[in-house]
Write a protein that holds these residues in place. Structure first.
Motif, mmCIF file in Angstrom:
data_model
loop_
_atom_site.group_PDB
_atom_site.id
_atom_site.type_symbol
_atom_site.label_atom_id
_atom_site.label_comp_id
_atom_site.label_asym_id
_atom_site.label_seq_id
_atom_site.Cartn_x
_atom_site.Cartn_y
_atom_site.Cartn_z
ATOM 1 N N UNK A 35 -42.513 1.601 1.891
ATOM 2 C CA UNK A 35 -43.927 1.887 1.426
ATOM 3 C C UNK A 35 -44.797 2.399 2.521
ATOM 4 N N UNK A 36 -44.462 1.959 3.951
ATOM 5 C CA UNK A 36 -45.411 2.237 5.077
ATOM 6 C C UNK A 36 -45.766 3.650 5.447
ATOM 7 N N UNK A 37 -44.692 4.613 5.415
ATOM 8 C CA UNK A 37 -45.129 5.974 5.533
ATOM 9 C C UNK A 37 -46.267 6.530 4.817
ATOM 10 N N UNK A 38 -46.252 6.133 3.364
ATOM 11 C CA UNK A 38 -47.367 6.815 2.440
ATOM 12 C C UNK A 38 -48.373 5.747 2.140
ATOM 13 N N UNK A 39 -48.348 4.459 2.292
ATOM 14 C CA UNK A 39 -49.271 3.459 1.871
ATOM 15 C C UNK A 39 -49.634 2.460 2.976
ATOM 16 N N UNK A 40 -50.225 2.595 3.788
ATOM 17 C CA UNK A 40 -50.486 1.801 4.654
ATOM 18 C C UNK A 40 -51.610 0.634 4.570
#
Length: 182
Positions: A35-40
């Protein structure tokens, strides 16, 4: 690659591991890393009453709350809310005009039929990133239907017009667009 400490703080990781198991925790961390690359902008907390992790993700103006099941990743999330309302309220369509537009746009009678929240559609390979993307797409479909109704229709237009070219030209009605939720 993101480290475990960046995804979950050590204390929360220990709580989830102790209450849910190491395999559960490893899968959750891997899903959060995806999820991290798009939703920090998200946070994870542990619901002691339900004995499961809860993920809260800010996506644009919307807040998605995903309450995992005790059997994650073998079963779909226990509950998903969008801005405090059940996700199912976005998936279910009762208005016949909206249903007709939805059928024209997606070929489906309701969005539930393709949702990973439908237990028959959930597989162990389904990722939280896919769940978030599905929620965004369902919200977008509903917004496009709302905009179409507001801008192009009076109450009887959809019911009386089986060959509505405006519906066919909406961006979501692209037959070349493939929907992937995993």
């Amino acid at each position: 690659m993101t480290t475990t400490q960046e995804v979950l703080n050590k204390e929360l990781e220990e709580i989830i591991t102790a209450r849910c198991g190491r395999v559960y925790t490893r899968r959750l961390i891997k899903d959060l890393e995806d999820l991290l690359p798009e939703h920090t902008n998200y946070k994870v907390h542990f619901d002691y009453r339900l004995e499961v992790p809860v993920i809260v993700i800010q996506v644009g103006e919307d807040e998605y709350t995903i309450t995992l099941s005790k059997s994650f990743p073998f079963k779909c999330p226990q509950l998903i809310t969008v801005n405090g309302a059940p996700y199912s309220s976005i998936l279910v369509c009762h208005d016949p005009n909206r249903k007709k537009l939805l059928k024209e746009l997606t070929g489906l009678d309701c969005l539930c039929c393709r949702s990973v929240m439908c237990e028959g559609n959930w597989t162990i390979q389904t990722r939280l990133k896919g769940v978030v993307n599905e929620i965004k797409e369902s919200i977008d479909i509903n917004k496009q239907i709302d905009n179409f109704i507001i801008n192009n229709c009076n109450d009887n237009d959809i019911a009386n017009d089986n060959d509505n070219d405006d519906i066919k030209n909406l961006p979501l009605n692209d037959p070349n667009k493939k929907r992937k939720i995993h």
